[in-house]
Design a protein around this motif. Structure first.
Motif, PDB file in Angstrom:
ATOM      1  N   CYS A 215     -12.228  11.028 -38.491  1.00  0.00           N
ATOM      2  CA  CYS A 215     -13.333  11.979 -38.417  1.00  0.00           C
ATOM      3  C   CYS A 215     -14.182  11.870 -39.674  1.00  0.00           C
ATOM      4  N   ASP A 216     -15.322  12.527 -39.653  1.00  0.00           N
ATOM      5  CA  ASP A 216     -16.169  12.689 -40.831  1.00  0.00           C
ATOM      6  C   ASP A 216     -15.889  14.060 -41.431  1.00  0.00           C
ATOM      7  N   TYR A 217     -15.703  14.097 -42.758  1.00  0.00           N
ATOM      8  CA  TYR A 217     -15.407  15.356 -43.443  1.00  0.00           C
ATOM      9  C   TYR A 217     -16.543  15.686 -44.398  1.00  0.00           C
ATOM     10  N   GLU A 218     -17.163  16.867 -44.209  1.00  0.00           N
ATOM     11  CA  GLU A 218     -18.241  17.328 -45.082  1.00  0.00           C
ATOM     12  C   GLU A 218     -17.654  18.206 -46.175  1.00  0.00           C
ATOM     13  N   LYS A 219     -17.809  17.752 -47.415  1.00  0.00           N
ATOM     14  CA  LYS A 219     -17.175  18.437 -48.542  1.00  0.00           C
ATOM     15  C   LYS A 219     -17.719  19.853 -48.742  1.00  0.00           C
ATOM     16  N   ALA A 220     -19.026  20.023 -48.651  1.00  0.00           N
ATOM     17  CA  ALA A 220     -19.640  21.325 -48.953  1.00  0.00           C
ATOM     18  C   ALA A 220     -19.161  22.402 -47.991  1.00  0.00           C
ATOM     19  N   SER A 221     -19.171  22.115 -46.709  1.00  0.00           N
ATOM     20  CA  SER A 221     -18.779  23.119 -45.713  1.00  0.00           C
ATOM     21  C   SER A 221     -17.308  23.046 -45.339  1.00  0.00           C
ATOM     22  N   LYS A 222     -16.629  21.994 -45.843  1.00  0.00           N
ATOM     23  CA  LYS A 222     -15.212  21.759 -45.511  1.00  0.00           C
ATOM     24  C   LYS A 222     -15.008  21.701 -43.997  1.00  0.00           C
ATOM     25  N   SER A 223     -15.940  21.069 -43.323  1.00  0.00           N
ATOM     26  CA  SER A 223     -15.876  20.968 -41.867  1.00  0.00           C
ATOM     27  C   SER A 223     -15.730  19.514 -41.449  1.00  0.00           C
ATOM     28  N   ARG A 224     -15.190  19.313 -40.263  1.00  0.00           N
ATOM     29  CA  ARG A 224     -14.976  17.980 -39.712  1.00  0.00           C
ATOM     30  C   ARG A 224     -15.804  17.800 -38.447  1.00  0.00           C
ATOM     31  N   SER A 225     -16.298  16.592 -38.258  1.00  0.00           N
ATOM     32  CA  SER A 225     -17.092  16.276 -37.079  1.00  0.00           C
ATOM     33  C   SER A 225     -16.816  14.837 -36.661  1.00  0.00           C
ATOM     34  N   ASN A 226     -17.405  14.449 -35.532  1.00  0.00           N
ATOM     35  CA  ASN A 226     -17.268  13.089 -35.020  1.00  0.00           C
ATOM     36  C   ASN A 226     -15.802  12.680 -34.918  1.00  0.00           C
ATOM     37  N   MET A 227     -14.976  13.546 -34.371  1.00  0.00           N
ATOM     38  CA  MET A 227     -13.543  13.257 -34.241  1.00  0.00           C
ATOM     39  C   MET A 227     -13.305  12.247 -33.124  1.00  0.00           C
ATOM     40  N   GLN A 228     -12.504  11.231 -33.436  1.00  0.00           N
ATOM     41  CA  GLN A 228     -12.181  10.170 -32.499  1.00  0.00           C
ATOM     42  C   GLN A 228     -10.699   9.823 -32.623  1.00  0.00           C
ATOM     43  N   SER A 229     -10.115   9.337 -31.539  1.00  0.00           N
ATOM     44  CA  SER A 229      -8.717   8.922 -31.580  1.00  0.00           C
ATOM     45  C   SER A 229      -8.484   7.806 -30.583  1.00  0.00           C
ATOM     46  N   ASP A 230      -7.422   7.065 -30.821  1.00  0.00           N
ATOM     47  CA  ASP A 230      -7.084   5.944 -29.947  1.00  0.00           C
ATOM     48  C   ASP A 230      -5.576   5.720 -29.994  1.00  0.00           C
ATOM     49  N   VAL A 231      -4.985   5.456 -28.833  1.00  0.00           N
ATOM     50  CA  VAL A 231      -3.584   5.039 -28.725  1.00  0.00           C
ATOM     51  C   VAL A 231      -3.588   3.544 -28.453  1.00  0.00           C
ATOM     52  N   GLN A 232      -2.880   2.789 -29.287  1.00  0.00           N
ATOM     53  CA  GLN A 232      -2.896   1.335 -29.197  1.00  0.00           C
ATOM     54  C   GLN A 232      -1.482   0.810 -29.007  1.00  0.00           C
ATOM     55  N   PHE A 233      -1.309  -0.091 -28.063  1.00  0.00           N
ATOM     56  CA  PHE A 233       0.011  -0.627 -27.751  1.00  0.00           C
ATOM     57  C   PHE A 233      -0.058  -2.145 -27.706  1.00  0.00           C
ATOM     58  N   THR A 234       0.924  -2.775 -28.339  1.00  0.00           N
ATOM     59  CA  THR A 234       1.049  -4.229 -28.313  1.00  0.00           C
ATOM     60  C   THR A 234       2.489  -4.594 -27.992  1.00  0.00           C
ATOM     61  N   MET A 235       2.672  -5.515 -27.077  1.00  0.00           N
ATOM     62  CA  MET A 235       4.000  -6.052 -26.784  1.00  0.00           C
ATOM     63  C   MET A 235       3.888  -7.565 -26.709  1.00  0.00           C
ATOM     64  N   GLY A 236       4.780  -8.250 -27.406  1.00  0.00           N
ATOM     65  CA  GLY A 236       4.712  -9.698 -27.421  1.00  0.00           C
ATOM     66  C   GLY A 236       6.075 -10.329 -27.267  1.00  0.00           C
ATOM     67  N   ILE A 237       6.105 -11.490 -26.686  1.00  0.00           N
ATOM     68  CA  ILE A 237       7.328 -12.271 -26.567  1.00  0.00           C
ATOM     69  C   ILE A 237       7.004 -13.698 -26.962  1.00  0.00           C
ATOM     70  N   SER A 238       7.885 -14.323 -27.716  1.00  0.00           N
ATOM     71  CA  SER A 238       7.646 -15.693 -28.153  1.00  0.00           C
ATOM     72  C   SER A 238       8.883 -16.541 -27.877  1.00  0.00           C
ATOM     73  N   VAL A 239       8.641 -17.807 -27.573  1.00  0.00           N
ATOM     74  CA  VAL A 239       9.700 -18.768 -27.273  1.00  0.00           C
ATOM     75  C   VAL A 239       9.450 -20.000 -28.114  1.00  0.00           C
ATOM     76  N   GLU A 240      10.437 -20.408 -28.892  1.00  0.00           N
ATOM     77  CA  GLU A 240      10.299 -21.580 -29.753  1.00  0.00           C
ATOM     78  C   GLU A 240      11.213 -22.687 -29.267  1.00  0.00           C
ATOM     79  N   VAL A 241      10.647 -23.866 -29.087  1.00  0.00           N
ATOM     80  CA  VAL A 241      11.432 -25.020 -28.640  1.00  0.00           C
ATOM     81  C   VAL A 241      11.208 -26.189 -29.594  1.00  0.00           C
TER      82      VAL A 241
END
Length: 582
Positions: free
Chosen positions: A556-582
């Protein structure tokens, strides 16, 4: 294409019928930072009440063996002895085939398949919006080759089939006319031109559900090898020419001097003993930010580093490092003397020095404290106030203990950097790498090179406050689980903003403000879970590895003077990987 298929079939046949020989040690082998040797050695030292070993990494085989030799195996606990045996097994493994007493060879193919998913592709749509960056994503295929000749020579290189960092499906913006330049058209001390573009929206990082699998060669990255090492070494020294990941510092999240979040090209000389290590690194940096190679200048840049590491006692170590960025048009070897005091190179048009200190202490068996400090600019006696101070500090406490059939390591790490750390007119500590894109960047036919700017040291750069908490459990049964949380406040200063109050980058670095600077700052929190496992119990051959990561990012954006927050955003991110070495 038929010839390529035949060569691959021959390669697979050789791998399939090969016999693995026991290998003698080769002093010059360089172990990549992804090797388990480093985490296992750190945990072993901590359980023994010893301060962590050399924090300038990677290590050669000879250096790793010397570090291990300081541990008395007779007095170790069950878990510590298992770590000791695992490290020794990794060191004794050698290369894949041994043809004679003085020649060993390894070659192989690693196949990796990743699955990516995230919940907010509209607002989290570039590489920097993800916790797992481009360099942490797997290549679909990697072919590697390495060999030794005698005890003193080793070399390795690889070929990657990986998604391009600048993909032809990406949306690009032009630097000129954007908010990513100072008034006089600079990014740090680099000046893009009308053929310089940046990734405004990444196709790969935008997809709600995606993979690293592709068949269209337009997606292919031409930047390979990723890792290439030429190494000569004895039982107390090593000299190498590298394209590799380099880490210099004791921090877990990010080092102030040289961090491990990107590959670097460098020459390195290391002298090591039981109580003292010396490191000389010459890092070679790209200077071309234009797509038009006819715009190339004769300018070169080299980051020259020398560090002195002292380990007078098992519980305390100390590192002092003096470093300078050297910008030149006509290279002069006069400045390469590693015994010189770099700060005496006070030609501001050519040099910028960065001093660095580091301390590590083992308070009790398992309990360690550590800190590092970097200083780019400080007001000296009789000096005016036309330059703002520039420095940073990272400090942490870490506890390691044996738990069941494994090791639990937890740490709390804090970082604070002033707004102008890494920033200066003419010469600074920002780096640039170029990646090829098949996209018609300007709307015409064909592709071009895209510059990516980054800091050599701390990933968030200056004007930052950060706190990270992390716990990791490493099982001796070859699996690892980790949980972490990170809170960051980032001020207005970044590499795209002028370091001068005038707004022009040819002016003095006099931007004022206390970290985090500005009336409105960025705040974000990252929480994550990670899991990695070797599935050897299920697949004896070929080697199979599994990795999973789940992250939540809120900002988010935090305004120091008013101690307020705006433009709040969030994201859930998932990664799964498998590797095979020969």
């Amino acid at each position: 294409m038929r010839k390529v298929i035949i060569l691959l079939l021959v390669f697979f046949a050789l791998v399939s019928i090969s016999t693995v020989f026991a290998a003698d040690s080769v002093n010059a082998i360089i172990y990549p930072l992804e090797s388990s040797i480093y985490d296992n050695m750190d945990a072993l030292y901590s359980l023994c009440g010893m301060v962590k070993p050399s924090t300038n990494r990677p290590w050669s085989d000879a250096q790793a063996r010397r570090i291990l030799s300081r541990v008395d195996a007779v007095s170790l606990s069950r878990v510590a002895l298992s770590l000791y045996d695992e490290i020794l097994k990794s060191l004794d493994e050698g290369l894949r085939w041994k043809f004679s007493d003085d020649f060993q060879l390894s070659a192989g193919i690693n196949f990796g398949l990743d699955l990516y998913a995230h919940s907010n592709p509209d607002q989290f749509n570039t590489e920097t919006d993800w916790e797992r960056s481009y360099h942490e994503r797997q290549s679909l295929m990697k072919v590697y080759f390495e060999f030794t000749s005698g005890d003193y020579f080793y070399t390795t290189s690889d070929i990657h089939y990986k998604w391009s960092r600048a993909d032809y499906n990406d949306h690009y913006g032009k630097y000129i006319g954007s908010n990513k330049l100072s008034k006089d058209g600079y990014v740090g001390s680099y000046k893009p031109d009308d053929t310089s573009y940046y990734v405004d929206r990444s196709y790969w990082f935008t997809q709600r559900l995606g993979t690293n699998f592709f068949t269209n060669t337009m997606n292919f990255s031409f930047i390979w090898p990723k890792r290439a090492v030429f190494s000569l070494g004895g039982d107390r020294w090593n000299f190498s020419i590298n394209r590799d990941v380099l880490s210099m510092g004791n921090a877990n999240f990010g080092n102030l001097l040289v961090d491990s979040h990107d590959f670097s090209d460098f020459a390195r000389l290391t002298m090591f003993g039981d109580y003292f290590n010396y490191d000389l690194v010459l890092m070679f940096l790209n200077t071309l930010v234009s797509d038009n190679e006819q715009h190339a200048t004769t300018e070169g840049r080299m980051f020259m580093i020398h560090t002195l590491q002292f380990r007078a006692w098992d519980r305390i170590s100390f590192t002092a490092s003096e470093n300078v960025m050297y910008k030149y048009e006509n290279f002069d070897p006069l400045y390469l003397n590693p015994a010189f005091i770099y700060h005496n190179l006070n030609n501001r048009a050519m040099f910028n020095a960065l001093a660095y200190l580091e301390v590590n202490a083992s308070v009790l068996p398992g309990l360690e404290v550590y800190a590092q400090y970097a200083m780019d600019q400080a007001r000296a006696p009789h000096e005016g106030d036309n330059q703002s101070d520039a420095s940073g500090i990272v400090a942490g406490v870490q506890y390691t203990n044996a738990l069941g059939n494994g090791v639990l390591t937890s740490y709390a790490e804090f970082a604070s950097t002033t707004p102008l750390l890494y920033r200066r007119d003419i010469v600074d500590f920002i780096r640039v790498n170029r990646y090829w894109s098949h996209s018609a960047l300007d709307g015409s036919f064909g592709g071009g090179h895209v510059p990516f700017f980054d800091y050599i040291g701390f990933p968030y750069g200056g004007d930052c406050l950060m706190l990270e908490l992390r716990s990791t459990y490493t099982s001796l049964a070859n699996w690892k689980a980790s949980a972490f949380a990170r809170a960051v406040e980032k001020g207005n200063m970044n590499m795209f903003k002028s370091h001068s109050n005038s707004g022009y980058n040819d002016g003095d670095a006099n931007y004022a403000g206390k970290t985090p600077s500005g009336a409105v700052i960025k705040q974000f929190v990252v929480c994550g879970l990670e899991f990695d496992a070797d599935l050897d119990e299920f697949f004896k051959w070929p080697g199979v590895k599994l990795s999973c990561e789940l992250d939540w990012i809120g900002r988010c954006d935090y305004e120091k003077a008013s101690k307020s927050r705006s433009n709040m955003q969030s994201d859930v991110q998932f990664t799964m990987g498998i590797s095979v070495e020969v």
